[in-house]
Enzyme design. Structure first.
Site, mmCIF file in Angstrom:
data_model
loop_
_atom_site.group_PDB
_atom_site.id
_atom_site.type_symbol
_atom_site.label_atom_id
_atom_site.label_comp_id
_atom_site.label_asym_id
_atom_site.label_seq_id
_atom_site.Cartn_x
_atom_site.Cartn_y
_atom_site.Cartn_z
ATOM 1 N N GLN A 60 16.687 7.714 70.467
ATOM 2 C CA GLN A 60 16.820 8.959 71.218
ATOM 3 C C GLN A 60 15.870 10.027 70.693
ATOM 4 O OE1 GLN A 60 21.214 9.871 71.945
ATOM 5 N NE2 GLN A 60 21.358 8.181 70.483
ATOM 6 N N HIS A 99 13.986 9.163 75.178
ATOM 7 C CA HIS A 99 13.697 10.571 75.490
ATOM 8 C C HIS A 99 12.212 10.902 75.378
ATOM 9 C CE1 HIS A 99 18.151 11.467 74.377
ATOM 10 N NE2 HIS A 99 18.022 11.208 75.654
ATOM 11 N N CYS A 121 3.418 8.171 88.468
ATOM 12 C CA CYS A 121 3.294 6.721 88.264
ATOM 13 C C CYS A 121 3.782 6.265 86.901
ATOM 14 C CB CYS A 121 1.850 6.269 88.491
ATOM 15 S SG CYS A 121 0.693 6.734 87.162
ATOM 16 N N CYS A 139 -3.436 8.038 89.489
ATOM 17 C CA CYS A 139 -2.841 8.386 90.793
ATOM 18 C C CYS A 139 -2.989 9.850 91.172
ATOM 19 C CB CYS A 139 -1.363 7.997 90.815
ATOM 20 S SG CYS A 139 -0.300 9.111 89.849
ATOM 21 N N PRO A 186 26.777 9.468 58.256
ATOM 22 C CA PRO A 186 27.497 10.161 57.185
ATOM 23 C C PRO A 186 28.850 10.724 57.623
ATOM 24 C CG PRO A 186 25.212 10.889 57.282
ATOM 25 C CD PRO A 186 25.468 10.089 58.521
#
Length: 248
Positions: A104, A122, A133, A154, A218
């Site tokens: 992520q 992400h 595209c 594109c 943790p």
């Protein structure tokens, strides 16, 4: 115990979150030391604002007329380096104990550490992406000061690869992440609070399909109750130890 589960598994997928980045000096968004806690929640319409006026967005960025939390994050990202946990993940992949990683994080540190089968759900701050595209261009250490030219393939609109608020996860990335999760019989969740959708939803999909979920974090998270093992540790401490055991 984690090593034994991995040895008995056929397809192990890692999912990493902000905790990995924190160990490299990158502040999280949430929590007591989070950027949003410090500066307040950012506007959630960043993507629509970008599309309304892309050139203006780039100009504001150049002149540092952007959110304070973005400036602090940008400086931290520029100075960050992979830590022992990143290199251990790459080692686990190289020895065949880990088949892929879905991250992520946008810092590109997994790639720098040598991970090959990596899905950056992400995006990656060191890349540009065409929103039409999906073509991506690596920037390396270069940081654009002006709006990039239209896509060479594109003529579409080009932005940073990182997913903005209000921007959907690119289809190719989401499909690739889901495909890895569907193959997994074990998912190793590392440094993730399991709260950011849709990425965190993949963990529940894996668990519902019968995959064994292992957590290295943790602190306790929303995911903890689903886990076969939940180890209270940082990635930088636990992953090198895991690599050592699996290399024996």
């Amino acid at each position: 115990e984690i090593a034994e589960i991995i040895r008995e598994s056929e397809y192990v997928v890692g999912m990493t979150g902000a905790g990995m980045s924190v160990e490299s000096g990158i502040p999280p968004f949430r929590g007591a030391d989070g950027l949003w806690t410090k500066y307040g929640n950012p506007p959630m319409d960043g993507y629509s604002k970008f599309k309304e006026d892309p050139t203006g967005w780039w100009n504001r960025r150049t002149n540092e007329k952007i959110d304070a939390h973005i400036l602090e994050l940008r400086d931290a990202l520029a100075n960050a380096k992979p830590h022992a946990g990143h290199y251990a993940l790459a080692g686990l992949e190289k020895q065949g104990s880990l088949q892929s990683v879905v991250t992520q994080n946008i810092d590109g540190l997994d790639e720098k550490a040598g991970l090959q089968n990596l899905i950056e759900i992400h995006g990656n701050r060191t890349k540009l992406r065409c929103i039409e595209c999906g073509d991506r261009v690596s920037l390396g250490e270069f940081v654009p000061l002006f709006a990039p030219d239209p896509c060479e393939k594109c003529e579409g609109l080009v932005k940073f690869d990182t997913v903005m608020f209000g921007e959907p996860i690119p289809d190719d990335v989401m499909m690739a992440a889901r495909a890895e999760i569907d193959k997994a019989d074990c998912v190793l969740a590392i440094g993730t609070s399991a709260t950011v959708r849709p990425a965190s939803g993949l963990l529940w999909i894996a668990e519902a399909a019968g995959a064994t979920i292992i957590e290295i974090n943790p602190t306790e998270t929303k995911l903890t109750s689903l886990c076969a093992v939940s180890l209270r540790s940082t990635a930088g401490e636990a992953l090198p130890a895991l690599l050592k055991i699996l290399s024996a």
